[in-house]
Design a protein around this motif. Structure first.
Motif, PDB file in Angstrom:
ATOM      1  N   GLU A  14       0.735  -1.135  -0.067  1.00 38.68           N
ATOM      2  CA  GLU A  14       0.130  -0.177  -0.013  1.00 38.68           C
ATOM      3  C   GLU A  14       0.896   1.264   0.094  1.00 38.68           C
ATOM      4  OE1 GLU A  14      -3.166  -0.160  -0.435  1.00 38.68           O
ATOM      5  OE2 GLU A  14      -3.403  -2.476  -0.099  1.00 38.68           O
ATOM      6  N   LEU A  15       0.243   2.325  -0.340  1.00 37.49           N
ATOM      7  CA  LEU A  15       1.016   3.609  -0.023  1.00 37.49           C
ATOM      8  C   LEU A  15       1.807   3.869   1.215  1.00 37.49           C
ATOM      9  CD1 LEU A  15      -1.171   6.352  -2.072  1.00 37.49           C
ATOM     10  CD2 LEU A  15       1.024   5.231  -2.777  1.00 37.49           C
ATOM     11  N   TYR A  16       2.968   4.269   1.262  1.00 37.76           N
ATOM     12  CA  TYR A  16       3.287   4.622   2.500  1.00 37.76           C
ATOM     13  C   TYR A  16       4.605   5.568   2.405  1.00 37.76           C
ATOM     14  CZ  TYR A  16       7.956   2.714   1.191  1.00 37.76           C
ATOM     15  OH  TYR A  16       9.141   2.464   0.519  1.00 37.76           O
ATOM     16  N   LEU A  17       4.766   6.265   3.512  1.00 40.99           N
ATOM     17  CA  LEU A  17       5.869   7.432   3.354  1.00 40.99           C
ATOM     18  C   LEU A  17       7.004   6.901   3.945  1.00 40.99           C
ATOM     19  CD1 LEU A  17       5.223  10.400   2.802  1.00 40.99           C
ATOM     20  CD2 LEU A  17       4.768  11.065   5.053  1.00 40.99           C
ATOM     21  N   ALA A  18       8.218   6.949   2.995  1.00 42.78           N
ATOM     22  CA  ALA A  18       9.378   6.473   3.337  1.00 42.78           C
ATOM     23  C   ALA A  18      10.053   7.347   4.059  1.00 42.78           C
ATOM     24  CB  ALA A  18      10.256   6.224   1.885  1.00 42.78           C
ATOM     25  N   SER A  19       9.938   8.647   4.302  1.00 46.54           N
ATOM     26  CA  SER A  19      10.534   9.642   5.371  1.00 46.54           C
ATOM     27  C   SER A  19      10.054   9.329   6.631  1.00 46.54           C
ATOM     28  CB  SER A  19      10.097  10.927   4.820  1.00 46.54           C
ATOM     29  OG  SER A  19       8.989  11.052   4.786  1.00 46.54           O
ATOM     30  N   SER A  20       9.017   8.611   6.920  1.00 47.43           N
ATOM     31  CA  SER A  20       8.426   8.406   8.210  1.00 47.43           C
ATOM     32  C   SER A  20       9.064   7.307   8.809  1.00 47.43           C
ATOM     33  CB  SER A  20       6.909   8.131   8.154  1.00 47.43           C
ATOM     34  OG  SER A  20       6.206   9.281   7.901  1.00 47.43           O
ATOM     35  N   GLY A 115       8.133   1.456  -6.219  1.00 46.94           N
ATOM     36  CA  GLY A 115       7.757   2.097  -7.522  1.00 46.94           C
ATOM     37  C   GLY A 115       7.112   3.426  -6.794  1.00 46.94           C
ATOM     38  N   HIS A 116       6.929   4.542  -7.640  1.00 46.18           N
ATOM     39  CA  HIS A 116       6.230   5.689  -7.056  1.00 46.18           C
ATOM     40  C   HIS A 116       4.950   5.964  -8.083  1.00 46.18           C
ATOM     41  CE1 HIS A 116       9.890   6.868  -5.024  1.00 46.18           C
ATOM     42  NE2 HIS A 116      10.473   6.085  -5.887  1.00 46.18           N
ATOM     43  N   PRO A 117       3.922   6.922  -7.337  1.00 42.28           N
ATOM     44  CA  PRO A 117       2.439   7.161  -8.223  1.00 42.28           C
ATOM     45  C   PRO A 117       3.035   7.641  -9.613  1.00 42.28           C
ATOM     46  CG  PRO A 117       2.597   7.672  -5.738  1.00 42.28           C
ATOM     47  CD  PRO A 117       4.047   7.409  -6.177  1.00 42.28           C
ATOM     48  N   ILE A 118       1.903   7.285 -10.461  1.00 42.59           N
ATOM     49  CA  ILE A 118       2.188   7.905 -11.869  1.00 42.59           C
ATOM     50  C   ILE A 118       1.788   9.340 -12.031  1.00 42.59           C
ATOM     51  CG2 ILE A 118       1.039   7.548 -13.973  1.00 42.59           C
ATOM     52  CD1 ILE A 118       2.850   5.292 -13.360  1.00 42.59           C
ATOM     53  N   VAL A 122       0.546  13.359  -6.688  1.00 44.99           N
ATOM     54  CA  VAL A 122       0.720  12.285  -5.453  1.00 44.99           C
ATOM     55  C   VAL A 122       1.754  11.933  -5.212  1.00 44.99           C
ATOM     56  CG1 VAL A 122      -0.229   9.974  -4.603  1.00 44.99           C
ATOM     57  CG2 VAL A 122      -1.798  11.386  -6.086  1.00 44.99           C
ATOM     58  N   ARG A 123       2.801  11.966  -6.429  1.00 42.11           N
ATOM     59  CA  ARG A 123       4.315  11.438  -6.177  1.00 42.11           C
ATOM     60  C   ARG A 123       4.813  12.245  -5.214  1.00 42.11           C
ATOM     61  NH1 ARG A 123       5.023  10.681 -11.453  1.00 42.11           N
ATOM     62  NH2 ARG A 123       6.021  12.609 -12.001  1.00 42.11           N
ATOM     63  N   GLN A 124       4.545  13.667  -5.584  1.00 44.79           N
ATOM     64  CA  GLN A 124       5.169  14.880  -4.705  1.00 44.79           C
ATOM     65  C   GLN A 124       4.813  14.799  -3.071  1.00 44.79           C
ATOM     66  OE1 GLN A 124       4.348  18.457  -6.901  1.00 44.79           O
ATOM     67  NE2 GLN A 124       5.204  17.355  -8.874  1.00 44.79           N
ATOM     68  N   THR A 125       3.957  14.057  -2.759  1.00 41.62           N
ATOM     69  CA  THR A 125       3.460  14.014  -1.322  1.00 41.62           C
ATOM     70  C   THR A 125       4.532  13.127  -0.680  1.00 41.62           C
ATOM     71  OG1 THR A 125       2.275  11.999  -1.714  1.00 41.62           O
ATOM     72  CG2 THR A 125       1.155  14.043  -1.979  1.00 41.62           C
TER      73      THR A 125
END
Ligand SMILES: CC(=O)SCCNC(=O)CCNC(=O)[C@H](O)C(C)(C)COP(=O)(O)OP(=O)(O)OC[C@H]1O[C@@H](n2cnc3c(N)ncnc32)[C@H](O)[C@@H]1OP(=O)(O)O
Length: 208
Positions: A14-20, A115-118, A122-125
């Motif tokens: 699922e989407l996750y925030l790597a920086s967290s 992968g990153h969002p197309i 959303v990619r910039q988040t």
């Protein structure tokens, strides 16, 4: 708490925030260990293998990866018996990389689970995702192959040198190219041809 949530999201695809995750950086131990392995003398194979076994989540009998190698985490890679990977492979294991028995991997092979969002907004988040890669038993992956997130390579199959694998590979199939396409199925004639070569080799070896 947030770090654990993001980490579980990551493993769930699922989407996750790597920086967290990064402040604590759960991936750093694997990266440090890979660096240490890459500095070991190449003739000290026993120590290289011992450290590689610590790096990966699971390894089987008769296991060797020729350094240098790179990982994201390392512990999300699971490998069966009789595994050999040639030098300079990248295991980008933000999701699992599950490899069966009797698998051969050529030099400079990239296992990319990430992968990153197309959509650029959303990619910039900073949200991203990863899907697992599965390599079934008896697969040979040629040199400089890239395997993309979510791909399964079916048993006994061969990925030709330089391929970018964007779709699942059926079993008993040779694929190649970018994007990888089926070159042909592996046939009974292949079996017969190589069995004859093996017999010849054994006869010559015995007569030495
Ligand atoms: C574990 C290690 O360290 S491995 C060491 C590194 N070695 C390698 O990476 C070698 C990998 N080997 C290959 O890529 C080989 O070409 C194989 C295994 C795919 C050959 O398979 P074969 O079926 O015997 O291929 P063959 O040579 O008969 O060619 C069949 C067709 O596929 C094409 N082809 C062969 N290899 C590739 C490839 N890597 N990518 C794209 N097309 C290919 C050929 O051009 C030919 O096309 P055509 O019919 O239009 O003329």
């Amino acid at each position: 708490m947030d770090q654990e949530f993001e980490y579980q999201q990551m493993l769930a695809g699922e989407l996750y925030l790597a920086s967290s995750i990064l402040p604590e950086n759960r991936s750093m131990p694997g990266k440090i260990l890979a660096q240490k392995i890459n500095r070991l003398p190449i003739e000290n194979r026993a120590e290289i293998v011992a450290q590689e076994r610590k790096l990966f989540g699971k390894t089987g009998d008769n296991f060797y990866i020729k350094p240098p190698l790179s990982v994201c985490y390392g512990n999300h890679v699971e490998v069966g018996d009789n595994f050999y990977a040639n030098l300079d492979c990248i295991f980008l294991d933000i999701n699992r990389i599950v490899i069966g028995d009797n698998v051969l991997v050529g030099p400079r092979v990239n296992f990319y689970t990430a992968g990153h969002p197309i959509d650029a907004a959303v990619r910039q988040t900073g949200l991203e995702f990863g899907y697992p890669i599965v390599v079934e038993d008896n697969v040979w992956i040629g040199g400089s192959v890239t395997i993309l997130p979510g791909i399964t390579i079916g048993e006994n199959s061969i990925v030709g040198a330089g391929a970018v694998v964007t779709k699942d590979v059926p079993k008993n199939t040779i694929v190649g190219g970018n994007p990888a396409r089926v070159i042909r199925k592996i046939s009974a004639q292949d079996h017969q041809f190589w069995q004859e070569k093996l017999t010849q080799y054994r006869q010559m070896h015995a007569s030495k």
